[in-house]
Design a protein around this motif. Structure first.
Motif, PDB file in Angstrom:
ATOM      1  N   HIS A  61      43.921  68.837  14.303  1.00 29.81           N
ATOM      2  CA  HIS A  61      44.229  68.830  12.878  1.00 29.81           C
ATOM      3  C   HIS A  61      45.627  69.365  12.555  1.00 29.81           C
ATOM      4  O   HIS A  61      45.936  69.626  11.393  1.00 29.81           O
ATOM      5  CB  HIS A  61      43.147  69.602  12.105  1.00 29.81           C
ATOM      6  N   GLN A  62      46.462  69.494  13.556  1.00 27.53           N
ATOM      7  CA  GLN A  62      47.849  69.909  13.327  1.00 27.53           C
ATOM      8  C   GLN A  62      48.609  68.782  12.640  1.00 27.53           C
ATOM      9  O   GLN A  62      48.384  67.600  12.933  1.00 27.53           O
ATOM     10  CB  GLN A  62      48.546  70.231  14.660  1.00 27.53           C
ATOM     11  N   PRO A  63      49.530  69.127  11.740  1.00 23.90           N
ATOM     12  CA  PRO A  63      50.358  68.077  11.130  1.00 23.90           C
ATOM     13  C   PRO A  63      51.251  67.421  12.177  1.00 23.90           C
ATOM     14  O   PRO A  63      51.594  68.029  13.189  1.00 23.90           O
ATOM     15  CB  PRO A  63      51.202  68.836  10.100  1.00 23.90           C
ATOM     16  N   GLY A  64      51.593  66.174  11.921  1.00 24.55           N
ATOM     17  CA  GLY A  64      52.513  65.472  12.813  1.00 24.55           C
ATOM     18  C   GLY A  64      51.854  64.768  13.981  1.00 24.55           C
ATOM     19  O   GLY A  64      52.554  64.275  14.872  1.00 24.55           O
ATOM     20  N   ARG A  65      50.539  64.693  13.992  1.00 27.53           N
ATOM     21  CA  ARG A  65      49.845  63.982  15.065  1.00 27.53           C
ATOM     22  C   ARG A  65      50.144  62.492  15.005  1.00 27.53           C
ATOM     23  O   ARG A  65      50.420  61.947  13.935  1.00 27.53           O
ATOM     24  CB  ARG A  65      48.327  64.168  14.924  1.00 27.53           C
ATOM     25  N   ALA A  66      50.049  61.825  16.128  1.00 25.97           N
ATOM     26  CA  ALA A  66      50.265  60.377  16.190  1.00 25.97           C
ATOM     27  C   ALA A  66      49.158  59.657  15.419  1.00 25.97           C
ATOM     28  O   ALA A  66      47.979  59.974  15.585  1.00 25.97           O
ATOM     29  CB  ALA A  66      50.278  59.910  17.642  1.00 25.97           C
ATOM     30  N   ASP A  67      49.538  58.715  14.588  1.00 25.28           N
ATOM     31  CA  ASP A  67      48.570  57.966  13.790  1.00 25.28           C
ATOM     32  C   ASP A  67      47.565  57.209  14.654  1.00 25.28           C
ATOM     33  O   ASP A  67      46.417  57.034  14.261  1.00 25.28           O
ATOM     34  CB  ASP A  67      49.275  56.972  12.867  1.00 25.28           C
ATOM     35  N   ASP A  68      48.008  56.775  15.822  1.00 23.92           N
ATOM     36  CA  ASP A  68      47.136  55.979  16.686  1.00 23.92           C
ATOM     37  C   ASP A  68      46.300  56.822  17.651  1.00 23.92           C
ATOM     38  O   ASP A  68      45.553  56.290  18.463  1.00 23.92           O
ATOM     39  CB  ASP A  68      47.944  54.950  17.467  1.00 23.92           C
ATOM     40  N   GLY A  69      46.423  58.142  17.580  1.00 20.72           N
ATOM     41  CA  GLY A  69      45.638  59.014  18.449  1.00 20.72           C
ATOM     42  C   GLY A  69      46.147  59.087  19.879  1.00 20.72           C
ATOM     43  O   GLY A  69      45.493  59.660  20.752  1.00 20.72           O
ATOM     44  N   SER A  70      47.319  58.524  20.143  1.00 26.33           N
ATOM     45  CA  SER A  70      47.844  58.497  21.512  1.00 26.33           C
ATOM     46  C   SER A  70      48.169  59.890  22.051  1.00 26.33           C
ATOM     47  O   SER A  70      48.367  60.053  23.255  1.00 26.33           O
ATOM     48  CB  SER A  70      49.080  57.598  21.592  1.00 26.33           C
ATOM     49  N   ASP A  71      48.206  60.877  21.177  1.00 27.30           N
ATOM     50  CA  ASP A  71      48.495  62.247  21.618  1.00 27.30           C
ATOM     51  C   ASP A  71      47.223  63.087  21.767  1.00 27.30           C
ATOM     52  O   ASP A  71      47.290  64.304  21.878  1.00 27.30           O
ATOM     53  CB  ASP A  71      49.464  62.920  20.648  1.00 27.30           C
ATOM     54  N   TYR A  72      46.074  62.426  21.828  1.00 21.87           N
ATOM     55  CA  TYR A  72      44.796  63.147  21.921  1.00 21.87           C
ATOM     56  C   TYR A  72      44.788  64.111  23.098  1.00 21.87           C
ATOM     57  O   TYR A  72      44.411  65.267  22.964  1.00 21.87           O
ATOM     58  CB  TYR A  72      43.625  62.168  22.029  1.00 21.87           C
ATOM     59  N   PHE A  73      45.198  63.648  24.275  1.00 26.26           N
ATOM     60  CA  PHE A  73      45.138  64.527  25.444  1.00 26.26           C
ATOM     61  C   PHE A  73      46.248  65.567  25.458  1.00 26.26           C
ATOM     62  O   PHE A  73      46.122  66.593  26.118  1.00 26.26           O
ATOM     63  CB  PHE A  73      45.058  63.715  26.742  1.00 26.26           C
ATOM     64  N   ASP A  74      47.323  65.332  24.718  1.00 22.72           N
ATOM     65  CA  ASP A  74      48.304  66.398  24.521  1.00 22.72           C
ATOM     66  C   ASP A  74      47.645  67.533  23.737  1.00 22.72           C
ATOM     67  O   ASP A  74      47.840  68.712  24.045  1.00 22.72           O
ATOM     68  CB  ASP A  74      49.538  65.882  23.770  1.00 22.72           C
ATOM     69  N   CYS A  75      46.848  67.161  22.731  1.00 23.83           N
ATOM     70  CA  CYS A  75      46.090  68.167  21.970  1.00 23.83           C
ATOM     71  C   CYS A  75      45.076  68.864  22.872  1.00 23.83           C
ATOM     72  O   CYS A  75      44.858  70.077  22.763  1.00 23.83           O
ATOM     73  CB  CYS A  75      45.375  67.517  20.791  1.00 23.83           C
ATOM     74  N   TRP A  76      44.462  68.113  23.753  1.00 20.15           N
ATOM     75  CA  TRP A  76      43.476  68.656  24.690  1.00 20.15           C
ATOM     76  C   TRP A  76      44.116  69.748  25.547  1.00 20.15           C
ATOM     77  O   TRP A  76      43.576  70.845  25.688  1.00 20.15           O
ATOM     78  CB  TRP A  76      42.937  67.525  25.567  1.00 20.15           C
ATOM     79  N   VAL A  77      45.283  69.448  26.113  1.00 18.83           N
ATOM     80  CA  VAL A  77      45.981  70.405  26.969  1.00 18.83           C
ATOM     81  C   VAL A  77      46.424  71.624  26.157  1.00 18.83           C
ATOM     82  O   VAL A  77      46.321  72.765  26.624  1.00 18.83           O
ATOM     83  CB  VAL A  77      47.161  69.739  27.700  1.00 18.83           C
ATOM     84  N   ALA A  78      46.900  71.388  24.943  1.00 23.68           N
ATOM     85  CA  ALA A  78      47.304  72.514  24.089  1.00 23.68           C
ATOM     86  C   ALA A  78      46.107  73.399  23.765  1.00 23.68           C
ATOM     87  O   ALA A  78      46.218  74.632  23.772  1.00 23.68           O
ATOM     88  CB  ALA A  78      47.946  71.993  22.806  1.00 23.68           C
ATOM     89  N   ALA A  79      44.946  72.795  23.523  1.00 21.07           N
ATOM     90  CA  ALA A  79      43.732  73.571  23.236  1.00 21.07           C
ATOM     91  C   ALA A  79      43.320  74.391  24.450  1.00 21.07           C
ATOM     92  O   ALA A  79      42.955  75.573  24.331  1.00 21.07           O
ATOM     93  CB  ALA A  79      42.600  72.640  22.808  1.00 21.07           C
TER      94      ALA A  79
END
Length: 123
Positions: A61-79
């Protein structure tokens, strides 16, 4: 059902890309490795399912995420990094140093060759 056949709660993470059969789909090998590492650390008791869900949700839910969800696993690693640092399991600066080293290694690796930390010119 064996332990290997029991689906992990982590496989039910919100937004996790899945195949038509419901299995996780990974865009790159590193994403599968991050998933497996997270499952393993959860199963070892380093963090609870609820802690994981909260950490991943914050990242998703951070601002600036990719609209297509392509950064999902970047979020995963950050979490995962957030959890490990908050638990005192990993050091934030060590994680950042490794991340930068992998990036330099990737940039220094000829196309088609495996990326190895040894390729980092600063190592």
């Amino acid at each position: 059902m064996s332990a290997c056949e029991v689906p992990s709660q982590l496989a039910q993470s919100p937004g996790l890309p899945k195949s038509p059969e419901g299995a996780p789909v990974f865009p790159e090998p590193w994403a599968a490795e991050a998933f497996a590492m997270t499952v393993h650390l959860h199963e070892k008791g380093l963090f609870a399912w609820s802690e994981w869900a909260e950490s991943l949700s914050r990242q998703l839910h951070q601002p600036g995420r990719a609209d297509d969800g392509s950064d999902y696993f970047d979020c995963w690693v950050a979490a995962l990094s957030e959890l490990l640092v908050s638990r005192g399991i990993a050091d934030a600066s060590a994680i950042l140093d490794l991340q930068q080293s992998w990036q330099r290694a990737a940039e220094a690796t000829p196309h088609g060759q495996p990326i190895e930390l040894a390729n980092d010119p600063k190592r």
